[in-house]
Design a protein around this motif. Structure first.
Motif, PDB file in Angstrom:
ATOM      1  N   PRO A 187      -2.009  11.543  38.606  1.00  0.00           N
ATOM      2  CA  PRO A 187      -2.470  12.506  37.608  1.00  0.00           C
ATOM      3  C   PRO A 187      -3.681  13.308  38.072  1.00  0.00           C
ATOM      4  O   PRO A 187      -4.600  12.774  38.707  1.00  0.00           O
ATOM      5  CB  PRO A 187      -2.835  11.633  36.402  1.00  0.00           C
ATOM      6  N   GLU A 188      -3.676  14.584  37.729  1.00  0.00           N
ATOM      7  CA  GLU A 188      -4.837  15.440  37.966  1.00  0.00           C
ATOM      8  C   GLU A 188      -6.066  14.890  37.247  1.00  0.00           C
ATOM      9  O   GLU A 188      -7.194  15.040  37.733  1.00  0.00           O
ATOM     10  CB  GLU A 188      -4.520  16.861  37.481  1.00  0.00           C
ATOM     11  N   SER A 189      -5.867  14.224  36.112  1.00  0.00           N
ATOM     12  CA  SER A 189      -6.994  13.657  35.377  1.00  0.00           C
ATOM     13  C   SER A 189      -7.723  12.596  36.190  1.00  0.00           C
ATOM     14  O   SER A 189      -8.914  12.343  35.966  1.00  0.00           O
ATOM     15  CB  SER A 189      -6.513  13.052  34.049  1.00  0.00           C
ATOM     16  N   GLU A 190      -7.041  11.962  37.134  1.00  0.00           N
ATOM     17  CA  GLU A 190      -7.682  10.989  38.017  1.00  0.00           C
ATOM     18  C   GLU A 190      -8.321  11.660  39.230  1.00  0.00           C
ATOM     19  O   GLU A 190      -9.409  11.273  39.668  1.00  0.00           O
ATOM     20  CB  GLU A 190      -6.664   9.954  38.493  1.00  0.00           C
ATOM     21  N   LEU A 191      -7.659  12.664  39.757  1.00  0.00           N
ATOM     22  CA  LEU A 191      -8.146  13.288  40.986  1.00  0.00           C
ATOM     23  C   LEU A 191      -9.199  14.358  40.720  1.00  0.00           C
ATOM     24  O   LEU A 191     -10.127  14.543  41.514  1.00  0.00           O
ATOM     25  CB  LEU A 191      -6.967  13.902  41.751  1.00  0.00           C
ATOM     26  N   GLY A 192      -9.042  15.113  39.634  1.00  0.00           N
ATOM     27  CA  GLY A 192     -10.014  16.153  39.311  1.00  0.00           C
ATOM     28  C   GLY A 192     -10.108  17.243  40.355  1.00  0.00           C
ATOM     29  O   GLY A 192     -11.196  17.743  40.655  1.00  0.00           O
ATOM     30  N   VAL A 193      -8.971  17.647  40.893  1.00  0.00           N
ATOM     31  CA  VAL A 193      -8.950  18.632  41.973  1.00  0.00           C
ATOM     32  C   VAL A 193      -9.105  20.055  41.451  1.00  0.00           C
ATOM     33  O   VAL A 193      -9.859  20.858  42.007  1.00  0.00           O
ATOM     34  CB  VAL A 193      -7.640  18.511  42.787  1.00  0.00           C
ATOM     35  N   LEU A 194      -8.404  20.378  40.374  1.00  0.00           N
ATOM     36  CA  LEU A 194      -8.336  21.763  39.908  1.00  0.00           C
ATOM     37  C   LEU A 194      -9.484  22.145  38.973  1.00  0.00           C
ATOM     38  O   LEU A 194      -9.938  23.295  38.988  1.00  0.00           O
ATOM     39  CB  LEU A 194      -7.005  22.003  39.195  1.00  0.00           C
ATOM     40  N   GLN A 240      12.917  18.740  33.495  1.00  0.00           N
ATOM     41  CA  GLN A 240      12.059  17.560  33.344  1.00  0.00           C
ATOM     42  C   GLN A 240      10.649  17.857  33.862  1.00  0.00           C
ATOM     43  O   GLN A 240       9.656  17.466  33.238  1.00  0.00           O
ATOM     44  CB  GLN A 240      12.674  16.399  34.125  1.00  0.00           C
ATOM     45  N   ASP A 241      10.559  18.551  34.985  1.00  0.00           N
ATOM     46  CA  ASP A 241       9.245  18.890  35.537  1.00  0.00           C
ATOM     47  C   ASP A 241       8.478  19.834  34.614  1.00  0.00           C
ATOM     48  O   ASP A 241       7.286  19.654  34.384  1.00  0.00           O
ATOM     49  CB  ASP A 241       9.410  19.533  36.914  1.00  0.00           C
ATOM     50  N   TRP A 242       9.155  20.844  34.092  1.00  0.00           N
ATOM     51  CA  TRP A 242       8.502  21.795  33.189  1.00  0.00           C
ATOM     52  C   TRP A 242       8.034  21.106  31.902  1.00  0.00           C
ATOM     53  O   TRP A 242       7.010  21.489  31.328  1.00  0.00           O
ATOM     54  CB  TRP A 242       9.456  22.934  32.844  1.00  0.00           C
ATOM     55  N   ALA A 243       8.779  20.115  31.448  1.00  0.00           N
ATOM     56  CA  ALA A 243       8.444  19.447  30.192  1.00  0.00           C
ATOM     57  C   ALA A 243       7.263  18.493  30.319  1.00  0.00           C
ATOM     58  O   ALA A 243       6.681  18.085  29.312  1.00  0.00           O
ATOM     59  CB  ALA A 243       9.667  18.683  29.681  1.00  0.00           C
ATOM     60  N   GLN A 244       6.916  18.142  31.530  1.00  0.00           N
ATOM     61  CA  GLN A 244       5.822  17.186  31.737  1.00  0.00           C
ATOM     62  C   GLN A 244       4.504  17.776  31.245  1.00  0.00           C
ATOM     63  O   GLN A 244       4.134  18.889  31.612  1.00  0.00           O
ATOM     64  CB  GLN A 244       5.733  16.849  33.228  1.00  0.00           C
ATOM     65  N   GLU A 245       3.791  17.024  30.445  1.00  0.00           N
ATOM     66  CA  GLU A 245       2.558  17.524  29.839  1.00  0.00           C
ATOM     67  C   GLU A 245       1.381  17.500  30.802  1.00  0.00           C
ATOM     68  O   GLU A 245       0.542  18.396  30.793  1.00  0.00           O
ATOM     69  CB  GLU A 245       2.217  16.692  28.586  1.00  0.00           C
ATOM     70  N   GLU A 246       1.301  16.477  31.611  1.00  0.00           N
ATOM     71  CA  GLU A 246       0.142  16.331  32.495  1.00  0.00           C
ATOM     72  C   GLU A 246       0.438  16.881  33.881  1.00  0.00           C
ATOM     73  O   GLU A 246       1.560  16.758  34.386  1.00  0.00           O
ATOM     74  CB  GLU A 246      -0.278  14.863  32.610  1.00  0.00           C
ATOM     75  N   ILE A 247      -0.552  17.483  34.503  1.00  0.00           N
ATOM     76  CA  ILE A 247      -0.435  17.897  35.897  1.00  0.00           C
ATOM     77  C   ILE A 247      -0.514  16.649  36.768  1.00  0.00           C
ATOM     78  O   ILE A 247      -1.416  15.824  36.630  1.00  0.00           O
ATOM     79  CB  ILE A 247      -1.559  18.873  36.280  1.00  0.00           C
ATOM     80  N   THR A 248       0.462  16.505  37.664  1.00  0.00           N
ATOM     81  CA  THR A 248       0.442  15.399  38.619  1.00  0.00           C
ATOM     82  C   THR A 248       0.661  15.934  40.021  1.00  0.00           C
ATOM     83  O   THR A 248       1.130  17.053  40.208  1.00  0.00           O
ATOM     84  CB  THR A 248       1.520  14.343  38.294  1.00  0.00           C
TER      85      THR A 248
END
Length: 253
Positions: free
Chosen positions: A43-50, A28-36
């Protein structure tokens, strides 16, 4: 207890965890499309860390079942996953062909990694080396592995949640532990973890050639639910106080 004894105890715990639940969750973790990130899957899209990781050489210290490395590989990075627990790495290897992703997986403690100096642009850890390895040693290794201007990004528990945590049960609203001198925590039913106060993290990172760029204290989203496995903190607690934080630091040239 010696560092080798701490490592052996933690490997035993994570071997058991892999058999009981992490292997079952890995697909399930590998299948997740977004980095969280973290317990609340922010979501990484909210934090913008990487930022943009395409083309970067990345070392994940304490990769577990490898889902962070898988997410990065899917975005064009060249990750190497490092973990001391053989069964966790076996789980990661079993998922690589299924998801069409292939990257090296290395069985090693984060405190002493058999990889060349200056091999990576980014070192990342999400609840891996960031809490399960001696920070004096793994931060030194991260610095050695990074090229000049390379970045270190890691997620760990906040000092506050550790100070409010009893030996058993979720964090409460009272301070139960001293902050001064905090480092090594040996939990009665768990492994050996390492947690530092903010001032000590800054001192340590600077001592190993890093400049701190950001500290993101994560708030549980309004709709967050209590985590089904990691029950040391409730979602309600996490909405009021930071239970997790992400450090971003850059190695000086």
């Amino acid at each position: 207890m010696s560092s080798s004894e701490d490592l052996a105890r933690n490997v035993e715990i994570w071997t058991k965890a892999n058999a009981e639940y992490t292997a079952a969750r890995a697909r399930q973790d590998w299948a997740q499309e977004e980095i969280t990130w973290g317990l609340w899957s922010v979501p990484e899209s909210e934090l913008g860390v990487l930022g943009d990781v395409a083309g970067l050489d990345v070392c994940e210290l304490g990769c577990g079942t490898g889902y962070i490395s898988a997410w990065l590989a899917r975005r064009g990075a060249r990750p190497v996953g490092v973990d001391p627990t053989a069964s966790q790495l076996d789980t990661a290897r079993s998922l690589q062909p299924e998801f069409g992703l292939e990257f090296p997986l290395l069985e090693s403690a984060a405190e002493s990694v058999p990889l060349d100096d200056g091999s990576f642009d980014l070192v990342v850890s999400e609840y891996g080396a960031s809490i399960w390895a001696d920070p004096d040693r793994w931060v030194s290794e991260a610095s050695r592995l990074l090229r000049p201007s390379g970045r270190l990004v890691f997620l760990c528990n906040s000092p506050l949640v550790i100070l409010c945590s009893p030996d058993d049960g979720p964090a409460g609203e009272r301070l139960l532990r001293p902050q001064f001198g905090m480092k090594r925590f040996e939990w009665p039913e768990g492994g050996v973890e390492f947690h530092l106060a903010h001032g000590e993290w800054i001192r340590l990172l600077r001592a190993h050639g890093f400049d701190v760029e950001a500290l993101d204290e994560i708030q549980a989203p309004p709709d967050a639910q209590d985590h089904p496995v990691y029950d040391f903190v409730t979602a309600d607690w996490g909405r009021r106080w930071p239970a997790e934080e992400i450090w971003s630091a850059r190695k000086r040239e």
